[in-house]
Design an enzyme around this catalytic site. Sequence first.
Site, short mmCIF file in Angstrom:
data_model
loop_
_atom_site.label_atom_id
_atom_site.label_comp_id
_atom_site.label_asym_id
_atom_site.label_seq_id
_atom_site.Cartn_x
_atom_site.Cartn_y
_atom_site.Cartn_z
N TYR A 137 75.87 -33.51 -29.14
CA TYR A 137 74.00 -33.54 -29.20
C TYR A 137 73.50 -32.93 -30.06
O TYR A 137 73.52 -31.56 -30.11
CB TYR A 137 73.77 -33.56 -27.91
N LYS A 166 74.87 -37.14 -30.35
CA LYS A 166 73.75 -38.10 -30.80
C LYS A 166 73.00 -36.67 -32.52
O LYS A 166 73.48 -35.57 -31.13
CB LYS A 166 73.55 -37.62 -29.51
#
Length: 294
Positions: A137, A166
Amino acid sequence: MKKLYGVITAMTTPFDGKDQVDVNALEKQTEFLIQKGINCLYPTGTTGEMYLMSPEERELVAQTVVKKADGRVPVYIHAGAMTLKETVRLAEHACKIGADGVGIVTPSYFGVNDKAMVLYYEEIAKGLPTDFPIYLYSIPQCAANDLKPRVVQEIADRCKNVVGIKYSYPDMLRVKDYLLINDGKFSVLFGTDRLFLAALAMGVEGTVSGCSGPMPEHFVSVYKAFCKGDYETALKEQKIANEICEIIRSGADMAFFKTVLDYRGLDGGHMRKPLIDLSEEEKAELIKQIQRYL
């Protein structure tokens, strides 16, 4: 390994009047999102006020969402924390309770060089089963650390359970580079709600969207239309979704999300200090603007 796709809702965490996690409200939110057709759930991330919760509270949220979802949609728990020890604890807990995977934000606040970044994710990955998926992330505007594509490739080479990333910064050229990792087989998710359709057209598999929490309908419609090849409808729905994003501040203040959830009868709950709820005047103005989309 289950991967994330489509509309992945970054869930808010409802706190009650005593500043406790409101389990009943969280269960309602989980059911609401599943019934509205979102594809996956992502609690205890940035939208969930992760750094303002204790590990025990984060585990309670994770367990509540996994249990309520009951396998109907994939649930990935965001396990990134300020320390490696806590991150490992939360990731192992997510695996133990039957989550489908975890997301792990980069180390935050303190600068981390590329070597340390690789070692950080390697340490987390080795403590989890090789078939338990991890998404990196990257949110450099908040975490103050970036994940370069070549570093992501090195992490993926060393950690076979790291299946995707992400990315929550609106840099489409960086997205293009991430899509080349593992010969194009690396799962890439985009966290910029207003560029969902554009990202899908590039080959991204979905969006991790905070705005889809209180207002999931148009985001779900974008994805469904895109999958059908109905790009005209997808563009129309994306434009509406963008209008909604502007009204609810695209995650700049989660109090907007919680107010809309309240208005929809879902007990959005309070913010946790130092974050604050909207004033009554701000709530009234927000509801006035959002009503026509409901």
